[in-house]
Design an enzyme around this catalytic site. Structure first.
Site, short mmCIF file in Angstrom:
data_model
loop_
_atom_site.label_atom_id
_atom_site.label_comp_id
_atom_site.label_asym_id
_atom_site.label_seq_id
_atom_site.Cartn_x
_atom_site.Cartn_y
_atom_site.Cartn_z
N THR A 1 -7.22 48.67 -35.92
CA THR A 1 -7.63 49.09 -37.25
C THR A 1 -6.50 49.02 -38.27
O THR A 1 -6.72 49.23 -39.45
CB THR A 1 -8.22 50.51 -37.19
OG1 THR A 1 -9.00 50.76 -38.37
CG2 THR A 1 -7.14 51.56 -37.02
N GLU B 1 -2.24 57.90 -36.59
CA GLU B 1 -1.45 56.97 -37.40
C GLU B 1 -0.29 56.39 -36.60
O GLU B 1 0.03 55.20 -36.72
CB GLU B 1 -0.91 57.68 -38.65
CG GLU B 1 -1.98 58.17 -39.61
CD GLU B 1 -2.67 57.05 -40.36
OE1 GLU B 1 -2.29 55.88 -40.17
OE2 GLU B 1 -3.59 57.34 -41.15
N ARG C 1 -0.34 52.30 -36.04
CA ARG C 1 0.69 51.59 -36.80
C ARG C 1 1.89 51.22 -35.93
O ARG C 1 2.32 50.06 -35.93
CB ARG C 1 1.15 52.44 -37.99
CG ARG C 1 0.03 52.79 -38.96
CD ARG C 1 0.56 53.38 -40.25
NE ARG C 1 -0.51 54.00 -41.02
CZ ARG C 1 -0.51 54.12 -42.34
NH1 ARG C 1 0.50 53.67 -43.05
NH2 ARG C 1 -1.52 54.72 -42.97
N ASP D 1 -14.90 56.12 -40.14
CA ASP D 1 -14.96 54.66 -40.19
C ASP D 1 -14.63 53.96 -38.88
O ASP D 1 -15.43 53.21 -38.31
CB ASP D 1 -14.07 54.14 -41.32
CG ASP D 1 -12.66 54.70 -41.30
OD1 ASP D 1 -12.36 55.56 -40.45
OD2 ASP D 1 -11.84 54.27 -42.14
N GLU E 1 -9.49 46.78 -46.96
CA GLU E 1 -10.78 46.66 -46.28
C GLU E 1 -11.65 45.52 -46.80
O GLU E 1 -12.32 44.82 -46.03
CB GLU E 1 -11.54 47.99 -46.36
CG GLU E 1 -11.04 49.06 -45.40
CD GLU E 1 -9.70 49.65 -45.81
OE1 GLU E 1 -9.00 50.22 -44.95
OE2 GLU E 1 -9.34 49.55 -47.02
#
Length: 607
Positions: A591, A195, A199, A327, A504
């Site tokens: 992502t 993360e 991010r 994913d 998404e």
């Protein structure tokens, strides 16, 4: 795919031009049954009473031709390539070097600006109540941090490139000031490696690219140097957690000291771009070693279990799925190939193997409407210790990235030559490319069908009906093809029923629109945005998650995820913006939707 013109080493003379730009802007379908009009009586009449070549025989021949033509039309309607591909080959269109059809998409200014207003509604509330905190709670008007040692500005950094793209100069200036004067990574606490990378590191790198402000690059280097110790494991797979203050990796007890496949394989775009900018191979080597380990451990199916052992670098017996913990592994296989300007063929090979496995084992059709969806494979151990795999018709909202990703892969990795037309002509795609394109289009439609709820918002997880369910369709007015497991009218909402502002589906809509120009994708996006405005907006500022998408009026959860401003609103903005803004032939999105430029690497994978 053309290399990104804006990418440069730090001494590039075009840096001033980039600053100026930044100042202005961030299974199978069931075929329709052909009705044979020649009933027994009709056939007898068509033959006539005398046989031979009379009028009855002529009528029968005409009827037969009509039926055959009808059947042919059905198949051509389902797959136009049956006619178009042979015709293209016969006419030699694919060998003529003809210029592909290109289209320019103008902005829908009214809808684009509505999304900008929504972003400001979210950002200004956060800035007012919680500036610098990692997360925001819009109902209680407060912020929280991810650790007791303090935060690192998750929400601030996740939002900056969106401000740059939207041209929000004042908001950007205040956010930059906070980064310059108050941001600190000196936190003696464990942060999630994945993360923090997608991010914060990704956000800093994207902010640097669009602003060319050295502040963001220096912060990115500092953060990456603090993350690097996470890779100090026997296999080179990074630990799940990193203590930024101590610069020390740590395992997650929740995962029994294992690491998730998606988390270790979704750091590569960020580290590779940082390496390119700084001429420091340390970042590149760490990212590439992970991919080498994964390739060496890969299953023959091309699929990946969701957990790996960082000690020996092997997959652990665990579920195979395209949702959480799986994913973005599949997402980054394609994007690593794209980021390096189609030069890293090992990632193209891994991508094709993975997508072949998905089609062979996970893609299914629903019972009634024949919707294309993805399943999960769950390992089960029998009485004598043997392992079997149970197919579970469960699809996370997270999987809705896959439709757009498959379409993007089809027109790049699945094309005979680049560029292709918009939309692509069947003859421009390989057989694999056409398969992936069609599956992608169908998955986008399926994800839109999961928005058929009382709120128009999609739940976190849906299950698709199979005969063994024995569910009563009349209970709770559930949709015909899918349902929210455990949901009952009047009962407390189950976890699967929530909508937490996820991006998404709109990510796939953005890609689908850019690749086709079909206005229905903008209509779909506007429907979702309108539902967010109606059911998630907090009038005093910010947006909140919805606990049950099938209950109106809604009940909120007091939390605004950082990906609302980083992903959901950014993709909606770009969906309605001019297509010259962040063109797909010059950028890949990490992502967390931070755009990173495509570049020509000076080195290549050696595995």
């Amino acid at each position: 795919m053309a290399a990104e013109g804006g990418v440069r080493k730090r001494n590039n003379a075009e840096k001033a031009k980039a600053k100026a730009v930044a100042a202005d802007q961030a299974g199978e379908k069931q075929p329709a049954a052909a009705e044979n009009g020649a009933t027994k009586e009709g056939t007898k009449a068509a033959r006539g009473s005398g046989g031979g070549t009379g009028a009855g025989s002529s009528s029968f021949g005409t009827l037969l031709v009509v039926v055959l033509l009808s059947v042919v039309c059905v198949f051509v309607y389902r797959d136009p390539s049956l006619v178009l591909d042979p015709l293209s080959e016969f006419l030699g269109l694919e060998e003529t070097g003809q210029v592909p059809e290109t289209r320019s998409f103008t902005a829908d200014v009214e809808k684009r600006d509505a999304v900008v207003s929504a972003f400001k509604h979210a950002w200004l509330a956060y800035e007012r109540d919680a500036m610098g905190d990692d997360e925001y709670h819009p109902i209680s008007h407060k912020g929280t941090n991810l650790t007791e040692a303090g935060g690192i500005g998750y929400t601030v950094i996740d939002s900056i490139d969106t401000m740059l793209l939207m041209g929000l100069h004042d908001e950007y200036a205040r956010a930059r000031k906070w980064v310059e004067t108050k941001m600190s990574f000196e936190r003696d606490a464990n942060f999630n490696t994945f993360e923090t990378t997608i991010r914060v590191l990704g956000g800093l790198l994207s902010a640097y690219h669009f602003s060319q402000d050295e502040l963001f690059l220096e912060k990115a280097k500092e953060l990456a140097d603090r993350i690097m110790p996470a890779f100090d494991t026997p296999s080179g797979l990074p630990t799940s957690m990193i203590n930024l203050g101590q610069r020390k990796g740590a395992m997650s007890e929740d995962n029994q000291n294992l690491v998730s496949t998606a988390e270790v394989s979704t750091l590569q775009l960020e580290l590779r771009y940082l390496s390119y900018l700084t001429d420091n191979d340390v970042y590149w080597d760490a990212a590439e070693r992970v991919m080498r380990v994964i390739k060496g451990a890969s299953l023959t199916t091309g699929l990946a279990s969701i957990f790996m052992n960082p000690e020996d670098g092997r997959f652990v017996l665990s579920a195979i799925r395209l949702g959480s913990r799986g994913d973005s592994y599949y997402e980054y296989l394609l994007k690593q190939y794209l980021q390096t300007n189609l030069s890293e063929l090992v990632y193209q090979e891994m991508y094709h193997g993975a997508i072949d496995g998905i089609h062979a084992h996970l893609i299914k059709k629903s019972e009634f409407a024949r919707l294309t969806y993805t399943s999960e494979l769950v390992p089960e151990r029998g009485p004598s210790g043997q392992i079997s795999w149970r197919l579970m018709p469960k699809q996370d909202h997270l999987v809705c990235f896959l439709g757009g990703s498959l379409m993007l892969g089809a027109v790049t990795s699945g094309a005979h030559a680049l560029p292709v037309s918009v939309p692509p002509r069947p003859g421009q795609l390989t057989a694999t490319g056409k398969r992936d394109w069609n599956t992608g289009v169908e998955l986008v439609e399926t994800c839109m069908r999961t928005h058929d709820t009382a709120t128009g918002l999609s739940p976190e997880i849906v299950h698709f009906r199979i005969p063994s369910d024995n569910l009563d369709l009349a209970v709770g007015n559930m949709p015909q093809d899918w349902y929210i497991k455990g949901a009952k009218p009047g009962a407390p909402p189950v976890y699967d029923a929530r909508y937490i502002l996820r991006p998404e589906t709109v990510e796939s809509l953005f890609l689908a629109y850019r690749l086709t120009g079909d206005e229905k994708y903008r209509r779909y996006g506007w429907d979702i945005f309108s539902a967010i405005e109606k059911h998630c907006k907090i009038e005093t500022g910010g947006y909140a998650s919805v606990l049950n998408v099938d209950a109106v009026p809604v009940e909120h959860e007091d939390k605004m995820e950082t990906f609302l401003m980083s992903e959901t609103l950014k993709y909606l903005y770009l969906l309605f913006e001019d297509d010259s803004v962040v063109p797909l032939n010059k950028y890949v999105f990490n992502t967390e939707a931070h755009p990173l430029p495509i570049f020509n690497p000076t080195r290549h994978a050696n595995f």
